[in-house]
Motif scaffolding. Structure first.
Motif, short mmCIF file in Angstrom:
data_model
loop_
_atom_site.label_atom_id
_atom_site.label_comp_id
_atom_site.label_asym_id
_atom_site.label_seq_id
_atom_site.Cartn_x
_atom_site.Cartn_y
_atom_site.Cartn_z
N UNK A 284 13.75 36.13 -0.42
CA UNK A 284 13.84 36.26 1.03
C UNK A 284 14.86 37.33 1.40
N UNK A 285 16.06 37.26 0.83
CA UNK A 285 17.05 38.31 1.09
C UNK A 285 16.55 39.65 0.58
N UNK A 286 15.89 39.66 -0.59
CA UNK A 286 15.38 40.91 -1.16
C UNK A 286 14.37 41.55 -0.23
N UNK B 63 4.46 36.66 1.43
CA UNK B 63 5.33 37.17 2.50
C UNK B 63 6.42 38.10 1.98
N UNK B 64 6.48 38.29 0.66
CA UNK B 64 7.56 39.07 0.06
C UNK B 64 7.19 40.53 -0.07
N UNK B 65 8.22 41.35 -0.10
CA UNK B 65 8.03 42.79 -0.33
C UNK B 65 9.25 43.32 -1.05
N UNK C 36 20.88 48.22 -1.05
CA UNK C 36 20.45 48.56 -2.40
C UNK C 36 19.06 47.97 -2.61
N UNK C 37 18.04 48.80 -2.68
CA UNK C 37 16.68 48.25 -2.86
C UNK C 37 16.62 47.40 -4.12
N UNK C 38 15.96 46.26 -4.04
CA UNK C 38 15.84 45.42 -5.24
C UNK C 38 15.26 46.20 -6.41
N UNK C 39 15.92 46.12 -7.55
CA UNK C 39 15.45 46.81 -8.75
C UNK C 39 14.37 45.96 -9.41
#
Length: 457
Positions: free
Chosen positions: A157-159, A454-456, A253-256
């Motif tokens: 969710x945070x990501x 719902x994730x991205x 910081x975009x999720x790696x």
């Protein structure tokens, strides 16, 4: 620089709504007096969080409790009066159903956006329908994301909020005491909020309740954390208070996440098939060097390797640096970072400290049924190790240059030790079946509670 205030309030009841308005008004005014540009109020600060059932809520409405539109307008008036942005938790009505919601109101009184709690906690299921969107909100202070309490327990969710451009996160919350009797505790103020801020590189402001509502007890401890995972201001566990701090909204910081990990994380959630009841895992820690030393340990009397499987930890492995090996019949075999191996119904995954800093690798292993994640190296802070354990409900075992540390599936430190002297060893056993229970609380499962559609990342 942005000055944020978090307002901590006591637990309350539906019939105490008039007093709630007075208290919230005082806290909003107090935040403005301390030059805050934004104040965060707790989860369901209006009218209460633990309401028992929708029936009890609507009975209170028939008895004179104003609706959510009243409170939204009331917030807008206070925002205009104080020239202060407000993020507040409240119950919203959708026909005969209820949502656990947060509203963001600008300093001009404009409603900028809303978030509905997605990952429901325990008794939430008795009262609320889950939210269906994870979208950041654009504001004069910058693009921000909102989490409500248990939303922070799922890293996705945070990501998603950060991947969609949120530069800081706000969290109306009511941290429930999940500690032992007489020892109040919740993982979020203890380590999880710091881990989320550090991993995603954004400040987080969390406003909690304290005291009781119904059968639930809250731990307070509202806090403001900067993008480096440092707590800049915090309330105590049992006080009505404001905490105020200056933080710098950051480019997130975009999720790696690798393409392979993305496919796994965005696939439908299901518990990994259970192939066998996990045997206890025996662990031997030695100050060895090379495979010969491990084989000597395996062959020595009293090694305990007759009760398999056994994980051998080495502080001075061949090639330098800490390592581990698995003995499940025959000679021990080295386990390298990135591998995953089953043994006696036990599934063990090994990560480098670099990979463990990001949620994706550990999450993928957990989705495949890992019970234990071994992290090789020292270049990782403790709160991230605790987060990997808690968010996946697995054991995490860090193997470093000076010793090892074991975290149980709730994220707490279970055992740590320095490497023994040459010729000596440290021995213990793990009941890894504990890691098969993925529920944090009733109907609150860290695997099946995910909503990948719902994730991205």
């Amino acid at each position: 620089m942005l000055r944020i205030a978090v307002a901590q309030t006591p637990g309350t009841r539906l019939d105490q709504w008039r007093g709630t308005l007075v208290l919230v008004d005082e806290l909003i005014h107090g935040a403005r007096q301390r030059d805050a540009q934004l104040v965060v109020l707790p989860e369901c600060v209006w009218p209460a969080y633990c309401i028992g059932s929708p029936g009890e809520y609507f009975a209170a409405r028939r008895g004179g409790l104003p609706d959510d539109a009243f409170f939204a307008n009331w917030l807008a008036e206070r925002a205009r009066r104080e020239r202060l942005s407000i993020c507040a938790g409240l119950i919203t009505e959708q026909g005969t159903s209820l949502r656990n919601t947060a509203l963001l109101t600008s300093h001009t009184g404009e409603l900028l956006g809303r978030h509905e709690k997605c990952f429901l906690w325990d008794f939430d299921h008795d009262c609320f329908q889950p939210g269906e969107r994870i979208d950041p909100i654009d504001s004069p202070l910058g693009r921000l994301g909102v989490l409500i309490c248990a939303d922070a327990r799922l890293p996705e969710i945070a990501a998603t909020l950060v991947a969609r451009g949120a530069r800081f996160l706000l969290q109306p919350t009511a941290w429930v005491d999940v500690g032992a009797p007489g020892r109040p505790w919740n993982p979020q103020p203890d380590f999880l909020i710091r881990a989320r801020a550090l991993e995603f590189g954004v400040p987080i402001a969390s406003a909690s309740k304290y005291g009781r509502e119904g059968d639930a007890r809250f731990v307070g401890s509202s806090l403001i954390c900067d993008a480096h995972g440092e707590v800049r201001a915090q309330c105590g566990p049992a006080e009505t208070a404001l905490a105020v701090a200056d933080v710098e909204p950051c480019d997130p910081q975009p999720p790696a996440v690798s393409p392979e990990q993305r496919r796994a994380l965005l696939a439908a959630s299901a518990l990994a098939p259970r192939t066998a009841v996990p045997l206890p895992l025996h662990v031997l820690a030695v100050r060895g060097s090379g495979s010969g030393a491990l084989e000597a340990v395996a062959a020595s009397p009293g090694s305990g390797l007759d009760a398999l499987p056994t994980l051998i930890l080495s502080g001075e492995a061949k090639g330098g640096g800490p390592a581990c090996a698995l003995c499940d019949g025959g000679s021990p075999r080295w386990l390298h970072a990135g591998c995953e191996t089953p043994a006696g119904g036990v599934r063990i995954a090994v990560l480098s400290d670099r990979d463990a800093k990001r949620f994706a690798a550990a999450r993928c292993h957990a989705l495949r049924g890992a019970h234990l994640i071994v992290v090789l190296g020292d270049e990782i802070v403790e709160c991230l190790l605790q987060a990997r354990a808690m968010e996946n409900r697995v054991f995490v075992l860090q193997v470093g240059a000076s010793g090892f540390a074991l975290y149980e599936p709730g994220g707490r430190l279970a055992r740590s030790a320095r490497w023994p002297a040459p010729g000596e060893r440290v021995c213990f056993s793990l009941e890894l079946s504990v890691a098969e229970a993925k529920e944090l609380a009733r109907d609150t499962n860290v695997i099946t509670g995910r909503t990948p559609e719902r994730y991205q990342f």
